[in-house]
Design a protein around this motif. Structure first.
Motif, short mmCIF file in Angstrom:
data_model
loop_
_atom_site.label_atom_id
_atom_site.label_comp_id
_atom_site.label_asym_id
_atom_site.label_seq_id
_atom_site.Cartn_x
_atom_site.Cartn_y
_atom_site.Cartn_z
N GLN A 183 -59.49 -70.46 -113.09
CA GLN A 183 -60.51 -69.77 -113.88
C GLN A 183 -60.09 -68.31 -114.04
OE1 GLN A 183 -64.42 -70.34 -112.22
NE2 GLN A 183 -64.36 -72.53 -112.55
N GLU A 184 -60.43 -67.77 -115.20
CA GLU A 184 -59.93 -66.42 -115.52
C GLU A 184 -60.86 -65.73 -116.50
OE1 GLU A 184 -57.44 -64.70 -118.98
OE2 GLU A 184 -58.87 -66.33 -118.85
N ILE A 185 -60.83 -64.40 -116.47
CA ILE A 185 -61.52 -63.61 -117.50
C ILE A 185 -60.61 -62.46 -117.90
CG2 ILE A 185 -62.75 -62.06 -115.88
CD1 ILE A 185 -65.12 -62.21 -117.87
N GLU A 186 -60.62 -62.14 -119.21
CA GLU A 186 -59.85 -60.97 -119.67
C GLU A 186 -60.78 -60.18 -120.58
OE1 GLU A 186 -55.54 -61.14 -120.50
OE2 GLU A 186 -56.11 -60.74 -122.57
N PHE A 187 -60.94 -58.90 -120.28
CA PHE A 187 -61.86 -58.10 -121.11
C PHE A 187 -61.35 -56.66 -121.24
CE2 PHE A 187 -63.78 -55.80 -117.53
CZ PHE A 187 -63.56 -56.67 -116.46
N PRO A 188 -61.72 -56.01 -122.37
CA PRO A 188 -61.35 -54.60 -122.53
C PRO A 188 -62.27 -53.77 -121.65
CG PRO A 188 -62.58 -55.37 -124.44
CD PRO A 188 -62.48 -56.53 -123.52
N LEU A 225 -58.38 -55.89 -118.55
CA LEU A 225 -58.33 -56.35 -117.16
C LEU A 225 -58.42 -57.87 -117.16
CD1 LEU A 225 -58.20 -55.24 -114.25
CD2 LEU A 225 -60.65 -55.64 -114.11
N ASN A 226 -57.52 -58.50 -116.41
CA ASN A 226 -57.51 -59.95 -116.29
C ASN A 226 -57.66 -60.29 -114.81
OD1 ASN A 226 -56.34 -62.67 -115.90
ND2 ASN A 226 -55.88 -62.55 -118.07
N VAL A 227 -58.69 -61.06 -114.49
CA VAL A 227 -58.96 -61.43 -113.10
C VAL A 227 -59.11 -62.95 -113.06
CG1 VAL A 227 -60.56 -61.17 -111.16
CG2 VAL A 227 -60.24 -59.28 -112.75
N GLY A 228 -58.52 -63.60 -112.06
CA GLY A 228 -58.66 -65.06 -112.01
C GLY A 228 -58.23 -65.63 -110.68
N ARG A 246 -66.29 -61.22 -105.57
CA ARG A 246 -67.16 -60.38 -104.71
C ARG A 246 -66.31 -59.59 -103.70
NH1 ARG A 246 -70.98 -64.63 -105.32
NH2 ARG A 246 -70.29 -65.71 -103.46
N TRP A 247 -65.28 -60.25 -103.17
CA TRP A 247 -64.38 -59.57 -102.22
C TRP A 247 -63.63 -58.42 -102.92
CZ3 TRP A 247 -58.79 -59.80 -101.96
CH2 TRP A 247 -58.27 -59.13 -100.83
N LEU A 248 -63.16 -58.69 -104.14
CA LEU A 248 -62.45 -57.64 -104.89
C LEU A 248 -63.36 -56.44 -105.15
CD1 LEU A 248 -60.51 -59.71 -107.61
CD2 LEU A 248 -59.57 -58.71 -105.52
N LYS A 249 -64.63 -56.74 -105.42
CA LYS A 249 -65.60 -55.65 -105.67
C LYS A 249 -65.82 -54.86 -104.38
CE LYS A 249 -68.16 -57.87 -109.38
NZ LYS A 249 -69.43 -58.49 -109.75
N ALA A 250 -65.97 -55.58 -103.27
CA ALA A 250 -66.19 -54.90 -101.99
C ALA A 250 -65.00 -53.99 -101.65
CB ALA A 250 -66.42 -55.93 -100.88
N PRO A 255 -63.90 -53.27 -111.38
CA PRO A 255 -65.19 -52.65 -111.66
C PRO A 255 -66.34 -53.47 -111.06
CG PRO A 255 -63.87 -52.75 -113.65
CD PRO A 255 -63.12 -53.52 -112.61
N GLN A 256 -67.39 -52.78 -110.64
CA GLN A 256 -68.51 -53.45 -109.96
C GLN A 256 -69.26 -54.42 -110.88
OE1 GLN A 256 -69.13 -53.20 -106.54
NE2 GLN A 256 -67.11 -52.26 -106.72
N ASP A 257 -69.14 -54.24 -112.20
CA ASP A 257 -69.84 -55.16 -113.10
C ASP A 257 -68.92 -56.29 -113.62
OD1 ASP A 257 -68.27 -53.54 -114.64
OD2 ASP A 257 -69.85 -52.88 -116.02
N THR A 258 -67.79 -56.52 -112.96
CA THR A 258 -66.91 -57.64 -113.36
C THR A 258 -67.68 -58.96 -113.17
OG1 THR A 258 -64.95 -56.43 -112.63
CG2 THR A 258 -64.71 -58.81 -112.85
N PRO A 259 -67.70 -59.83 -114.21
CA PRO A 259 -68.44 -61.09 -114.08
C PRO A 259 -67.87 -61.97 -112.95
CG PRO A 259 -67.84 -60.68 -116.36
CD PRO A 259 -67.12 -59.65 -115.54
N GLU A 260 -68.75 -62.76 -112.35
CA GLU A 260 -68.30 -63.66 -111.26
C GLU A 260 -68.17 -65.10 -111.74
OE1 GLU A 260 -70.92 -62.86 -107.91
OE2 GLU A 260 -70.38 -60.74 -107.99
#
Ligand SMILES: Cc1cc2nc3c(=O)[nH]c(=O)nc-3n(C[C@H](O)[C@H](O)[C@H](O)COP(=O)(O)OP(=O)(O)OC[C@H]3O[C@@H](n4cnc5c(N)ncnc54)[C@H](O)[C@@H]3O)c2cc1C
Length: 387
Positions: A183-188, A225-228, A246-250, A255-260
């Motif tokens: 699973q992955e997300i990529e956003f500006p 940013l691409n997180v997955g 959640r661990w990456l946010k901690a 960014p704290q508003d990155t979707p989970e």
């Protein structure tokens, strides 16, 4: 252009013809098409989507891929597309010791598949059929008829993991296949998000799951940013992903508003893929053949390399698509990527030993550089193929 004709009994549908039809216009399909077209072969691509289209992917390619695709990095960047040079990595086990590895040269690039795939498809010069899903593929006297409207002497299946051509030549999609689910997300990122993101463009971050069944990543590419996270076992994947984010946010890495909740896709690792390479007047390339590297899940390089082998064999066949003429494709694939249905070294280790060893090794700077990065993720010892 190939000839158009009226197909008898087919309520006046226009029949387009070509020598070779490639189903799927991703990196495998466009690479194969470019080489066939360059050799003067009448090749056509059918993709279900109009490009540019999104593709779930971290978007990491090595310099070998850039070389094999004969890409000019500066010219690509000059068109306004993202190509992020990578000179370092931040790696470790999730919640484990972190290792920073630096290189004196560029060892990879971050691209956006939305841009990259469209660039390659446009550049390949092949005819593009109007976007449509391949729904039917029937054997004809001369080869195949796709969707009742395109007749081709040969079909290349490049439609990714769920490629319908693979099913036609005997692959049991979804059955007896052990897939990687990711699973992955990529956003500006907004200006605020950029300031709230510790990840650096030149240093992608890779964090391995404690059970070694997969890994998560952060990939900052220009403003994107691409997180997955991907795992060989898709049980409770969304929970693993949400926990990872959640661990990456901690850790304040994203960014704290990155979707989970992220978007998902499945694919096969080479050593677990029971898919055939060849069928009657057909062959599979890229994810359709299940080629991703076992340790990293990198699939673009094997997709491109399989496309290069396929084009070489089809050009040499000079229109004779007999089994004897096509057999060298399978031989080349096995020579390049090894035997299939094998277990990797880590799979053979007992679970307890594996976890203990992993925690120690992933925290070692020597092991991380020599094996995790140079060997498993960068394939630095494997020379690029010559186009
Ligand atoms: C989350 C994730 C992250 C990844 N990260 C990386 C990475 O960083 N680097 C890397 O090298 N690899 C990565 N991979 C693997 C990589 O994305 C694939 O291996 C690669 O896209 C394979 O290319 P392909 O051309 O074979 O297939 P695809 O890129 O999947 O292209 C297939 C094409 O076929 C079309 N198609 C599908 N079905 C049909 C149909 N029925 N009719 C017509 N057209 C059809 C699709 O629209 C698509 O355009 C990742 C995969 C995932 C899931």
């Amino acid at each position: 252009m190939g000839a158009s004709s009226i197909s008898p009994g087919d309520s006046f549908a226009r029949m387009d013809t070509c020598e070779i039809l490639i189903v799927g216009g991703g990196p495998a399909g466009s690479t194969c098409a470019r080489l066939l077209k360059r050799a003067g072969i009448d090749v056509m691509i059918l993709d279900k989507k109009a490009f540019p289209r999104d593709k779930i992917c971290a978007g990491w390619v090595t310099p070998a891929v850039v070389q094999e695709l004969e890409m000019d990095v500066d010219a690509y960047r000059a068109t306004g597309r993202t190509i992020q040079p990578i000179t370092a990595f931040r790696t470790g086990m999730i919640e484990g010791r972190i290792v920073n590895t630096k290189y004196p040269e560029v060892v990879s690039y971050g691209i956006r598949r939305f841009e990259f795939d469209a660039f390659l498809l446009e550049r390949c010069g092949a005819r593009l059929a109007p976007p449509a899903q391949l729904k039917s593929l029937e054997r004809s006297a001369n080869g195949w008829i796709a969707n009742g409207t395109i007749e081709a002497k040969f079909v290349v299946g490049a439609g990714g993991h769920f490629c319908p051509v693979a099913r036609h030549i005997g692959a049991q999609l979804g059955q007896s296949e052990s897939v990687v689910a990711a699973q992955e997300i990529e956003f500006p990122m907004t200006e605020t998000q950029k300031q709230d993101c510790a990840a650096l463009g030149e240093a992608p971050e890779l964090y391995f799951c404690p059970d070694l069944k997969g890994y998560g990543w952060i990939f900052r590419k220009g403003d994107f940013l691409n997180v997955g996270l991907g795992r060989e076992d898709n049980h409770k994947l969304s929970e693993h992903v949400a926990e990872f984010v959640r661990w990456l946010k901690a850790e304040r890495r994203v960014p704290q508003d990155t979707p989970e909740k992220l978007g998902g896709h499945a694919y096969l690792l080479y050593n677990h893929a029971p898919r055939p390479f060849l069928g009657d007047r057909a062959m599979l390339i890229g994810d359709a053949a299940g080629l991703a590297y076992p340790q990293s899940g990198e699939g673009i390089r094997p997709a491109v390399e399989s496309a290069m082998f396929a084009a070489e064999i089809l050009i040499a066949a000079k229109g004779d698509y007999s089994a004897a003429k096509l057999a060298p494709y399978e031989a080349k694939m096995l020579q390049r990527f090894g035997a299939r249905q094998t277990k990797s070294m880590t799979e053979r280790l007992p679970e307890g030993l594996k976890k203990l060893a992993a925690a120690r090794l992933m925290g070692s700077e020597w092991f991380t550089r020599s094996f995790v990065l140079d060997e498993w993720f960068l394939h630095r010892k494997q020379e690029a193929l010559q186009a």
